[in-house]
Write a protein that holds these residues in place. Structure first.
Motif, mmCIF file in Angstrom:
data_model
loop_
_atom_site.group_PDB
_atom_site.id
_atom_site.type_symbol
_atom_site.label_atom_id
_atom_site.label_comp_id
_atom_site.label_asym_id
_atom_site.label_seq_id
_atom_site.Cartn_x
_atom_site.Cartn_y
_atom_site.Cartn_z
ATOM 1 N N PRO A 54 0.833 -1.210 0.000
ATOM 2 C CA PRO A 54 0.000 0.000 0.000
ATOM 3 C C PRO A 54 0.868 1.261 0.000
ATOM 4 O O PRO A 54 1.874 1.330 0.714
ATOM 5 C CB PRO A 54 -0.805 -0.097 1.300
ATOM 6 N N HIS A 55 0.481 2.225 -0.811
ATOM 7 C CA HIS A 55 1.248 3.474 -0.925
ATOM 8 C C HIS A 55 1.083 4.274 0.368
ATOM 9 O O HIS A 55 0.003 4.701 0.719
ATOM 10 C CB HIS A 55 0.745 4.289 -2.113
ATOM 11 N N SER A 56 2.198 4.454 1.059
ATOM 12 C CA SER A 56 2.153 5.154 2.342
ATOM 13 C C SER A 56 2.808 6.528 2.266
ATOM 14 O O SER A 56 2.734 7.299 3.210
ATOM 15 C CB SER A 56 2.871 4.320 3.402
ATOM 16 N N LYS B 91 5.919 6.854 2.209
ATOM 17 C CA LYS B 91 7.247 6.665 2.790
ATOM 18 C C LYS B 91 8.199 6.089 1.757
ATOM 19 O O LYS B 91 7.791 5.379 0.846
ATOM 20 C CB LYS B 91 7.193 5.725 3.992
ATOM 21 N N GLU C 269 9.506 10.508 4.633
ATOM 22 C CA GLU C 269 8.340 10.835 3.833
ATOM 23 C C GLU C 269 8.599 12.090 3.005
ATOM 24 O O GLU C 269 9.591 12.789 3.226
ATOM 25 C CB GLU C 269 7.130 11.073 4.742
ATOM 26 N N HIS D 23 5.559 5.033 -6.040
ATOM 27 C CA HIS D 23 5.522 3.562 -5.996
ATOM 28 C C HIS D 23 5.204 3.096 -7.410
ATOM 29 O O HIS D 23 4.041 2.981 -7.777
ATOM 30 C CB HIS D 23 4.436 3.068 -5.034
#
Length: 158
Positions: A81-83, A85, A134, A157
């Motif tokens: 999942p795209h966080s 970070k 981030e 990502h």
């Protein structure tokens, strides 16, 4: 046994090279050795010695690739999942705070690193400084000339 991170693309490239070595290069060098043997005296046969040396290189590379693949941990960044970070496999746009120069790097495994393609190893100093940060964060990278500060402009990502 320690596992080494590798991207899906890196694994595919190693698999393709392994297939090429086993199906094309290995049979070709065996044929070259057979032809060179037909020329007679092997002690002074340069073609034979060159083919044997090439065979040794091919066999060594095959073992090397098989070892890397057996000890690899393939990480598909698209399944994470795209966080926002910085993680293994992400592409990071950075701004050097001293020079305002902008660069973009993709963090990949050690064997995939290629600075000409802006791919840096996860174990490189810059990647280690970036992992876990981030967008908007500042990362300090220790280089031989001192410390360089980079602002994380964007994390992708891909």
């Amino acid at each position: 046994m320690q596992k080494y991170p590798m991207t899906v693309e890196g694994e595919a490239a190693l698999q393709a090279e392994l297939t090429e070595l086993k199906t094309v290069a290995r049979p070709a060098v065996i044929k070259d050795i057979a032809e060179a043997r037909e020329h007679g005296d092997l002690k002074e046969n340069a073609e034979y010695h060159a083919a044997r040396e090439q065979q040794g290189f091919i066999e060594g590379r095959i073992q090397d690739i098989e070892g890397k693949l057996s000890n690899s941990q393939v990480i598909d960044i698209k399944s994470i999942p795209h966080s926002g970070k910085v993680l293994f496999g992400t592409t990071v746009s950075l701004i050097n705070l001293d020079t305002d120069e902008q660069v973009q790097y993709r963090i990949v495994g050690d064997d995939e690193a290629d600075i000409k393609q802006n791919k840096i190893s996860v174990s490189s100093p810059i990647a280690r400084a970036l992992i876990g940060k981030e967008e908007g964060d500042v990362a300090v990278v220790q280089v031989p000339a001192g410390a360089v500060e980079y602002e994380i402009d964007e994390v992708k990502h891909l």
